[in-house]
Design a protein around this motif. Structure first.
Motif, PDB file in Angstrom:
ATOM      1  N   HIS A 158       0.816  -1.226   0.000  1.00 56.28           N
ATOM      2  CA  HIS A 158       0.000   0.000   0.000  1.00 56.28           C
ATOM      3  C   HIS A 158       0.852   1.281   0.000  1.00 56.28           C
ATOM      4  N   VAL A 159       2.137   1.144  -0.299  1.00 52.04           N
ATOM      5  CA  VAL A 159       3.037   2.305  -0.405  1.00 52.04           C
ATOM      6  C   VAL A 159       3.822   2.149  -1.711  1.00 52.04           C
ATOM      7  N   PHE A 160       4.093   3.250  -2.402  1.00 54.27           N
ATOM      8  CA  PHE A 160       4.907   3.185  -3.628  1.00 54.27           C
ATOM      9  C   PHE A 160       5.736   4.469  -3.782  1.00 54.27           C
ATOM     10  N   PRO A 161       6.988   4.331  -4.214  1.00 52.73           N
ATOM     11  CA  PRO A 161       7.832   5.507  -4.462  1.00 52.73           C
ATOM     12  C   PRO A 161       7.318   6.266  -5.682  1.00 52.73           C
ATOM     13  N   VAL A 162       7.211   7.587  -5.575  1.00 52.81           N
ATOM     14  CA  VAL A 162       6.719   8.405  -6.683  1.00 52.81           C
ATOM     15  C   VAL A 162       7.902   9.014  -7.438  1.00 52.81           C
ATOM     16  N   TYR A 163       8.819   9.622  -6.722  1.00 51.05           N
ATOM     17  CA  TYR A 163      10.062  10.146  -7.309  1.00 51.05           C
ATOM     18  C   TYR A 163      11.011  10.521  -6.187  1.00 51.05           C
ATOM     19  N   GLY A 164      12.247  10.768  -6.551  1.00 49.85           N
ATOM     20  CA  GLY A 164      13.196  11.353  -5.613  1.00 49.85           C
ATOM     21  C   GLY A 164      13.198  12.859  -5.779  1.00 49.85           C
ATOM     22  N   LEU A 165      13.719  13.530  -4.778  1.00 48.87           N
ATOM     23  CA  LEU A 165      13.911  14.989  -4.854  1.00 48.87           C
ATOM     24  C   LEU A 165      15.256  15.276  -4.199  1.00 48.87           C
ATOM     25  N   VAL A 166      16.220  15.712  -5.013  1.00 46.07           N
ATOM     26  CA  VAL A 166      17.529  16.081  -4.472  1.00 46.07           C
ATOM     27  C   VAL A 166      17.497  17.572  -4.155  1.00 46.07           C
ATOM     28  N   ILE A 167      17.944  17.925  -2.974  1.00 50.58           N
ATOM     29  CA  ILE A 167      17.984  19.329  -2.544  1.00 50.58           C
ATOM     30  C   ILE A 167      19.363  19.634  -1.980  1.00 50.58           C
ATOM     31  N   GLY A 168      19.984  20.698  -2.465  1.00 49.45           N
ATOM     32  CA  GLY A 168      21.309  21.047  -1.957  1.00 49.45           C
ATOM     33  C   GLY A 168      21.693  22.473  -2.301  1.00 49.45           C
ATOM     34  N   HIS A 169      22.917  22.827  -1.934  1.00 48.42           N
ATOM     35  CA  HIS A 169      23.444  24.156  -2.239  1.00 48.42           C
ATOM     36  C   HIS A 169      23.986  24.152  -3.666  1.00 48.42           C
ATOM     37  N   PRO A 170      23.434  24.992  -4.533  1.00 51.20           N
ATOM     38  CA  PRO A 170      23.842  24.965  -5.947  1.00 51.20           C
ATOM     39  C   PRO A 170      25.324  25.293  -6.121  1.00 51.20           C
ATOM     40  N   LYS A 171      25.958  24.612  -7.066  1.00 49.38           N
ATOM     41  CA  LYS A 171      27.360  24.888  -7.398  1.00 49.38           C
ATOM     42  C   LYS A 171      27.405  25.402  -8.832  1.00 49.38           C
ATOM     43  N   GLY A 172      28.117  26.497  -9.063  1.00 50.43           N
ATOM     44  CA  GLY A 172      28.270  27.011 -10.429  1.00 50.43           C
ATOM     45  C   GLY A 172      27.047  27.767 -10.916  1.00 50.43           C
ATOM     46  N   LYS A 173      27.087  28.102 -12.186  1.00 49.25           N
ATOM     47  CA  LYS A 173      26.052  28.926 -12.803  1.00 49.25           C
ATOM     48  C   LYS A 173      24.787  28.069 -13.027  1.00 49.25           C
ATOM     49  N   LEU A 174      23.650  28.649 -12.717  1.00 47.63           N
ATOM     50  CA  LEU A 174      22.393  27.945 -12.987  1.00 47.63           C
ATOM     51  C   LEU A 174      22.100  27.973 -14.489  1.00 47.63           C
ATOM     52  N   ASN A 175      21.359  26.972 -14.967  1.00 45.58           N
ATOM     53  CA  ASN A 175      20.866  27.015 -16.347  1.00 45.58           C
ATOM     54  C   ASN A 175      19.903  28.187 -16.520  1.00 45.58           C
ATOM     55  N   ASP A 176      19.760  28.644 -17.754  1.00 45.72           N
ATOM     56  CA  ASP A 176      18.697  29.617 -18.036  1.00 45.72           C
ATOM     57  C   ASP A 176      17.337  28.940 -17.819  1.00 45.72           C
ATOM     58  N   ILE A 177      16.337  29.768 -17.594  1.00 42.11           N
ATOM     59  CA  ILE A 177      14.987  29.226 -17.410  1.00 42.11           C
ATOM     60  C   ILE A 177      14.521  28.602 -18.727  1.00 42.11           C
ATOM     61  N   LYS A 178      14.014  27.366 -18.646  1.00 34.79           N
ATOM     62  CA  LYS A 178      13.589  26.650 -19.847  1.00 34.79           C
ATOM     63  C   LYS A 178      12.229  27.198 -20.305  1.00 34.79           C
ATOM     64  N   PRO A 179      12.076  27.525 -21.556  1.00 35.38           N
ATOM     65  CA  PRO A 179      10.782  28.084 -21.988  1.00 35.38           C
ATOM     66  C   PRO A 179       9.676  27.034 -21.904  1.00 35.38           C
ATOM     67  N   ARG A 180       8.591  27.392 -21.212  1.00 37.29           N
ATOM     68  CA  ARG A 180       7.433  26.492 -21.109  1.00 37.29           C
ATOM     69  C   ARG A 180       6.556  26.600 -22.348  1.00 37.29           C
ATOM     70  N   LEU A 181       5.645  25.655 -22.494  1.00 43.68           N
ATOM     71  CA  LEU A 181       4.583  25.769 -23.500  1.00 43.68           C
ATOM     72  C   LEU A 181       3.930  27.146 -23.355  1.00 43.68           C
ATOM     73  N   PRO A 182       3.477  27.753 -24.447  1.00 45.20           N
ATOM     74  CA  PRO A 182       2.772  29.035 -24.321  1.00 45.20           C
ATOM     75  C   PRO A 182       1.556  28.876 -23.400  1.00 45.20           C
TER      76      PRO A 182
END
Lengths: 250, 250
Positions: A158-182
């Motif tokens: 009655h339990v199932f893994p949905v996804y992982g979520l990694v959380i940490g202090h970012p290293k280096g330059k972030l990617n640009d924001i990815k354009p979403r669907l209009p």
């Protein structure tokens, strides 16, 4: 008039996934704050049908990383949380009350409730993390070897893994924001409409984004990226896995 | 050290559902801002597998309200959005590329992806709305008559309604914050653990909350509330509905 451009919304719009972290650990205080923020989200019928597993043991985290297509950044800095849909707790509480709810819990709607509750909580955790200057990345890849991950994390029925979520202090330059669907492609008024004309125009825009990100000309349109992952990741074992965990049986 | 008590996290922790709205409408500018914030959330493999239907036609909104157990506040002020898992868009883009991805899209994992993507987006919309001083309430009840709601909203194959989300200007005093399960009950370290001892203690606390909220002594513990909804809402038609929409077939 409502204020539509406040600081919180600006923060939401800046979201990018982060796959590179410094070695600075997350304190227990931060983890408690993140999980508490996750818990503040709404849940279906207030059932709170999710659990969060914090994978802190080095050996265990390495094994979960390998099971999730061996995405190395999962095990380099930050913390790895695994979000689970959890109907087990409800089932046990019902047992305490002498009521049998297995018919509901073993139906597909309850599995959806688990995925929904986990996701509303996870997104709150993302917002809380980013508000602290932390970076995050969802790891759907833990479902690629869901059986193995479940054994590693001792996931009961009655339990199932949905996804992982990694959380940490970012290293280096972030990617640009990815354009979403209009906006018009995901937003429908009154009835669902076919929006494929809008979607097709967007496809080229995404290709431009990837060319900029990689610094060379790619053939990576949105459609090709999305369709490739659909081809590569059918996860055709999912029904058997869920059924073996007494979920989605009918 | 990370700052664990910023204004954004304080906002998340203050969340309560709102079921009473003034007649003040949401401007189109606000709606666009809300949907754009929703779109900024992560999606599985960047597939963006969700759509948002804004039910603005009076007659249609009344019919959807009736289908969702006739919860009257759904049709009194604010705006009603229906979040859908949407695999149809991906399927059509694959067709454009001459690729058949129906095997993936018609498996249960793709349905989960739709529910997940819709929920990460919806929670962003909740945060954006609350940051503007608006109130929100999720309406899982639209799945109680999912077939009828889908016909009303002209939902095609490979798409399914996940829940409604009512957003509007709150009227009157907000409810007190509902006590969540203790941190230790949803948080597991390394492996899933049985937390029922902790959960049972919490049960009484929730009963106290409802006594305060209603102003008289109730028998409404958390377990009884959760278990009652499990008994009342088996949604045993869900598998057939999804299958009829060419979803969760294997």
């Amino acid at each position: 008039m409502d204020k539509v451009d406040n600081q919180i919304i600006e923060g939401l719009l800046k979201h990018v996934s982060v796959r590179s972290f410094t070695s600075e650990p997350l304190s227990d205080e931060v983890v408690k704050s993140l999980v508490t923020a996750a818990q503040a989200a709404s849940t279906a019928s207030f059932q709170q049908s999710y659990s969060i597993i914090d994978v802190v043991d080095d050996d265990l985290r390495e094994k979960v990383t390998q099971a999730a297509r061996n995405q190395r950044f999962m095990n380099q800095g930050g913390r790895l949380f695994v979000f689970c849909g959890d109907l087990n707790r409800n089932e046990k509480m019902a047992q305490e009350l002498g009521v049998d709810v297995s018919q509901t819990i073993e139906g597909i709607d309850a599995t959806l409730v688990g995925a929904i509750d986990a996701s509303l909580a996870a997104q709150n955790m993302v917002i809380a993390a980013e508000s602290m200057g932390l970076g995050v990345c969802f790891i759907g890849g833990i479902r690629d070897n869901i059986e193995e991950v479940s054994e590693l994390l001792d996931i009961p029925e009655h339990v199932f893994p949905v996804y992982g979520l990694v959380i940490g202090h970012p290293k280096g330059k972030l990617n640009d924001i990815k354009p979403r669907l209009p906006f018009e492609a995901v937003y429908h008024k009154n009835q669902y409409q076919n929006k494929m004309d809008i979607v097709k125009k967007y496809d080229k825009k995404t290709n431009d984004y990837y060319n900029d990100r990689y610094g060379y000309k790619t053939d990576r349109s949105w459609a090709k990226t999305a369709v490739n992952s659909l081809i590569k990741l059918p996860r055709s074992f999912m029904k058997k896995f869920l059924n073996d965990h007494n979920l989605s049986k009918h």
